[in-house]
Design a protein around this motif. Structure first.
Motif, PDB file in Angstrom:
ATOM      1  N   LEU A 232     -54.444   1.122  19.329  1.00 48.45           N
ATOM      2  CA  LEU A 232     -52.991   1.607  19.246  1.00 48.45           C
ATOM      3  C   LEU A 232     -52.384   2.070  20.482  1.00 48.45           C
ATOM      4  O   LEU A 232     -51.367   2.021  20.865  1.00 48.45           O
ATOM      5  CB  LEU A 232     -52.777   2.453  18.184  1.00 48.45           C
ATOM      6  CG  LEU A 232     -51.608   2.962  17.706  1.00 48.45           C
ATOM      7  CD1 LEU A 232     -50.755   1.800  17.093  1.00 48.45           C
ATOM      8  CD2 LEU A 232     -51.759   4.069  16.726  1.00 48.45           C
ATOM      9  N   ARG A 233     -53.326   2.760  21.428  1.00 46.23           N
ATOM     10  CA  ARG A 233     -52.882   3.389  22.594  1.00 46.23           C
ATOM     11  C   ARG A 233     -52.483   2.263  23.679  1.00 46.23           C
ATOM     12  O   ARG A 233     -51.500   2.508  24.379  1.00 46.23           O
ATOM     13  CB  ARG A 233     -54.017   4.246  23.180  1.00 46.23           C
ATOM     14  CG  ARG A 233     -53.570   5.259  24.212  1.00 46.23           C
ATOM     15  CD  ARG A 233     -54.619   6.120  24.941  1.00 46.23           C
ATOM     16  NE  ARG A 233     -55.175   7.084  23.752  1.00 46.23           N
ATOM     17  CZ  ARG A 233     -54.008   8.425  23.729  1.00 46.23           C
ATOM     18  NH1 ARG A 233     -52.977   8.489  24.415  1.00 46.23           N
ATOM     19  NH2 ARG A 233     -54.355   9.213  22.891  1.00 46.23           N
ATOM     20  N   LYS A 234     -53.118   1.340  23.573  1.00 43.88           N
ATOM     21  CA  LYS A 234     -53.179   0.162  24.427  1.00 43.88           C
ATOM     22  C   LYS A 234     -51.714  -0.475  24.416  1.00 43.88           C
ATOM     23  O   LYS A 234     -50.592  -0.685  25.106  1.00 43.88           O
ATOM     24  CB  LYS A 234     -54.182  -0.831  24.379  1.00 43.88           C
ATOM     25  CG  LYS A 234     -55.289  -0.163  25.244  1.00 43.88           C
ATOM     26  CD  LYS A 234     -56.427  -1.526  25.425  1.00 43.88           C
ATOM     27  CE  LYS A 234     -57.734  -0.789  25.997  1.00 43.88           C
ATOM     28  NZ  LYS A 234     -58.801  -1.703  25.997  1.00 43.88           N
ATOM     29  N   MET A 235     -51.594  -0.545  23.058  1.00 40.32           N
ATOM     30  CA  MET A 235     -50.216  -1.307  22.382  1.00 40.32           C
ATOM     31  C   MET A 235     -48.985  -0.322  22.982  1.00 40.32           C
ATOM     32  O   MET A 235     -47.933  -0.958  23.323  1.00 40.32           O
ATOM     33  CB  MET A 235     -50.415  -1.547  21.205  1.00 40.32           C
ATOM     34  CG  MET A 235     -51.130  -2.699  20.825  1.00 40.32           C
ATOM     35  SD  MET A 235     -51.238  -2.914  18.888  1.00 40.32           S
ATOM     36  CE  MET A 235     -49.595  -3.347  18.576  1.00 40.32           C
ATOM     37  N   TRP A 236     -49.234   0.889  22.731  1.00 38.01           N
ATOM     38  CA  TRP A 236     -48.012   1.862  22.980  1.00 38.01           C
ATOM     39  C   TRP A 236     -47.961   1.834  24.622  1.00 38.01           C
ATOM     40  O   TRP A 236     -46.579   1.749  24.865  1.00 38.01           O
ATOM     41  CB  TRP A 236     -48.566   3.276  22.588  1.00 38.01           C
ATOM     42  CG  TRP A 236     -47.685   4.352  22.924  1.00 38.01           C
ATOM     43  CD1 TRP A 236     -46.509   4.693  22.421  1.00 38.01           C
ATOM     44  CD2 TRP A 236     -47.873   5.367  23.910  1.00 38.01           C
ATOM     45  NE1 TRP A 236     -45.917   5.715  22.947  1.00 38.01           N
ATOM     46  CE2 TRP A 236     -46.901   6.151  23.739  1.00 38.01           C
ATOM     47  CE3 TRP A 236     -48.794   5.681  24.838  1.00 38.01           C
ATOM     48  CZ2 TRP A 236     -46.695   7.191  24.951  1.00 38.01           C
ATOM     49  CZ3 TRP A 236     -48.870   6.899  25.656  1.00 38.01           C
ATOM     50  CH2 TRP A 236     -47.588   7.479  25.605  1.00 38.01           C
ATOM     51  N   GLU A 237     -48.856   1.747  25.309  1.00 35.65           N
ATOM     52  CA  GLU A 237     -48.790   1.837  26.715  1.00 35.65           C
ATOM     53  C   GLU A 237     -47.789   0.652  27.264  1.00 35.65           C
ATOM     54  O   GLU A 237     -46.933   0.594  27.863  1.00 35.65           O
ATOM     55  CB  GLU A 237     -50.093   1.837  27.421  1.00 35.65           C
ATOM     56  CG  GLU A 237     -50.711   3.026  27.519  1.00 35.65           C
ATOM     57  CD  GLU A 237     -50.224   4.509  28.184  1.00 35.65           C
ATOM     58  OE1 GLU A 237     -49.384   4.073  29.218  1.00 35.65           O
ATOM     59  OE2 GLU A 237     -50.360   5.218  27.784  1.00 35.65           O
ATOM     60  N   ILE A 238     -48.325  -0.598  26.575  1.00 36.13           N
ATOM     61  CA  ILE A 238     -47.602  -1.910  26.890  1.00 36.13           C
ATOM     62  C   ILE A 238     -46.072  -1.748  26.505  1.00 36.13           C
ATOM     63  O   ILE A 238     -45.211  -2.193  27.398  1.00 36.13           O
ATOM     64  CB  ILE A 238     -48.110  -2.835  26.245  1.00 36.13           C
ATOM     65  CG1 ILE A 238     -49.615  -3.374  26.842  1.00 36.13           C
ATOM     66  CG2 ILE A 238     -47.212  -4.240  26.417  1.00 36.13           C
ATOM     67  CD1 ILE A 238     -50.515  -4.412  26.048  1.00 36.13           C
ATOM     68  N   LEU A 239     -45.986  -1.257  25.269  1.00 39.90           N
ATOM     69  CA  LEU A 239     -44.273  -1.033  24.703  1.00 39.90           C
ATOM     70  C   LEU A 239     -43.564  -0.150  25.632  1.00 39.90           C
ATOM     71  O   LEU A 239     -42.551  -0.376  26.100  1.00 39.90           O
ATOM     72  CB  LEU A 239     -44.437  -0.611  23.324  1.00 39.90           C
ATOM     73  CG  LEU A 239     -44.702  -1.737  22.480  1.00 39.90           C
ATOM     74  CD1 LEU A 239     -44.901  -0.989  21.097  1.00 39.90           C
ATOM     75  CD2 LEU A 239     -43.887  -2.700  22.282  1.00 39.90           C
ATOM     76  N   LYS A 240     -44.324   1.161  25.993  1.00 44.87           N
ATOM     77  CA  LYS A 240     -43.556   1.907  26.915  1.00 44.87           C
ATOM     78  C   LYS A 240     -43.265   1.330  28.280  1.00 44.87           C
ATOM     79  O   LYS A 240     -42.296   1.798  28.841  1.00 44.87           O
ATOM     80  CB  LYS A 240     -44.685   3.202  26.992  1.00 44.87           C
ATOM     81  CG  LYS A 240     -43.972   4.340  27.764  1.00 44.87           C
ATOM     82  CD  LYS A 240     -44.932   5.513  27.781  1.00 44.87           C
ATOM     83  CE  LYS A 240     -44.516   6.695  28.632  1.00 44.87           C
ATOM     84  NZ  LYS A 240     -45.419   7.683  28.780  1.00 44.87           N
ATOM     85  N   ASP A 241     -44.503   0.549  28.872  1.00 43.93           N
ATOM     86  CA  ASP A 241     -44.217   0.328  30.246  1.00 43.93           C
ATOM     87  C   ASP A 241     -42.800  -0.936  30.175  1.00 43.93           C
ATOM     88  O   ASP A 241     -42.488  -1.203  31.328  1.00 43.93           O
ATOM     89  CB  ASP A 241     -45.455  -0.382  30.803  1.00 43.93           C
ATOM     90  CG  ASP A 241     -46.524   0.549  31.014  1.00 43.93           C
ATOM     91  OD1 ASP A 241     -46.223   1.733  31.023  1.00 43.93           O
ATOM     92  OD2 ASP A 241     -47.521   0.077  31.192  1.00 43.93           O
ATOM     93  N   HIS A 242     -42.645  -1.643  29.053  1.00 45.92           N
ATOM     94  CA  HIS A 242     -41.650  -2.480  29.106  1.00 45.92           C
ATOM     95  C   HIS A 242     -40.295  -2.013  28.573  1.00 45.92           C
ATOM     96  O   HIS A 242     -39.394  -2.778  28.292  1.00 45.92           O
ATOM     97  CB  HIS A 242     -42.162  -3.814  28.322  1.00 45.92           C
ATOM     98  CG  HIS A 242     -43.143  -4.493  28.956  1.00 45.92           C
ATOM     99  ND1 HIS A 242     -44.619  -4.262  28.848  1.00 45.92           N
ATOM    100  CD2 HIS A 242     -43.139  -5.517  29.897  1.00 45.92           C
ATOM    101  CE1 HIS A 242     -45.042  -5.132  29.707  1.00 45.92           C
ATOM    102  NE2 HIS A 242     -44.349  -6.017  30.325  1.00 45.92           N
ATOM    103  N   GLY A 243     -40.392  -0.512  28.356  1.00 50.81           N
ATOM    104  CA  GLY A 243     -38.969  -0.317  27.806  1.00 50.81           C
ATOM    105  C   GLY A 243     -38.655  -0.472  26.548  1.00 50.81           C
ATOM    106  O   GLY A 243     -37.682  -0.308  26.084  1.00 50.81           O
ATOM    107  N   GLU A 244     -39.670  -0.591  25.450  1.00 52.70           N
ATOM    108  CA  GLU A 244     -39.358  -1.194  24.204  1.00 52.70           C
ATOM    109  C   GLU A 244     -39.239   0.252  23.415  1.00 52.70           C
ATOM    110  O   GLU A 244     -38.712   0.076  22.303  1.00 52.70           O
ATOM    111  CB  GLU A 244     -40.685  -1.793  23.470  1.00 52.70           C
ATOM    112  CG  GLU A 244     -40.830  -3.219  24.365  1.00 52.70           C
ATOM    113  CD  GLU A 244     -39.909  -4.215  24.169  1.00 52.70           C
ATOM    114  OE1 GLU A 244     -39.153  -4.457  22.944  1.00 52.70           O
ATOM    115  OE2 GLU A 244     -39.459  -5.073  25.082  1.00 52.70           O
ATOM    116  N   LEU A 245     -39.796   1.299  23.958  1.00 50.28           N
ATOM    117  CA  LEU A 245     -39.704   2.559  23.241  1.00 50.28           C
ATOM    118  C   LEU A 245     -38.516   3.257  23.641  1.00 50.28           C
ATOM    119  O   LEU A 245     -38.076   3.485  24.551  1.00 50.28           O
ATOM    120  CB  LEU A 245     -41.106   3.258  23.434  1.00 50.28           C
ATOM    121  CG  LEU A 245     -42.315   2.863  23.187  1.00 50.28           C
ATOM    122  CD1 LEU A 245     -43.395   3.587  23.206  1.00 50.28           C
ATOM    123  CD2 LEU A 245     -42.071   2.337  21.296  1.00 50.28           C
TER     124      LEU A 245
END
Length: 121
Positions: free
Chosen positions: A108-121
Motif C-alpha cells: 500500500l505504501r508503494k502504491m501511495w508513493e507512485i500515486l503521489k509522485d504522479h500527482g494523482e493525490l
C-alpha cells in the motif's frame, strides 16, 4: 489546557473555514462536526487522522499530547499516508490483500508513493 474540540475550532477558524467547510473536507456530516467541536461526541480514529491531515497538524497536537502544531516533513508524509490508507473507499480493496500485515502495508505504501509522485493525490 485546550481539549480536542477547542483545538479543532481554533485551527478551523485560523484558516477562515466554517464548520460546514471543515466537515466537507473530512467527509463528515456538519452535525457530527458540531458535536465533535462541542466535545459531545468522541472523534473516531479515522476521523482524527483525516482532521489532522486536513488541518495540517499532528494527531498528538489534536489530542493535546503536543503543544506544537507544526509538523515535520516526515510527520506530514506519514499523516498523508495514514489518511490515504484509512480512506473508506480503499477498505474493501485493502481487506483482500494477502494476510501478512507488514506485506500489506508495504504494498500500500508503494502504491501511495507512485500515486503521489504522479500527482494523482
Amino acid at each position: 489546557m485546550m481539549n480536542i474540540g477547542k483545538r479543532i475550532v481554533s485551527l478551523r477558524e485560523s484558516r477562515g473555514w466554517t464548520q460546514r467547510e471543515l466537515a466537507s473536507r473530512v467527509n463528515l456530516n456538519v452535525s457530527v462536526m458540531n458535536r465533535i467541536e462541542a466535545n459531545e461526541r468522541p472523534v473516531k480514529d479515522n476521523e482524527l487522522l483525516q482532521l489532522a491531515n486536513v488541518l495540517d497538524v499532528s494527531t498528538d497536537y489534536l489530542l493535546g499530547r503536543s503543544s506544537s502544531s507544526t509538523l515535520t516533513q516526515e510527520e506530514k508524509d506519514e499523516a498523508e499516508f495514514q489518511a490515504f490508507a484509512n480512506n473508506p473507499t480503499l477498505q474493501k480493496w485493502y481487506k483482500e490483500l494477502p494476510k501478512s500485515k507488514e506485506e500489506d502495508l508495504e504494498k500500500l505504501r508503494k502504491m501511495w508513493e507512485i500515486l503521489k509522485d504522479h500527482g494523482e493525490l
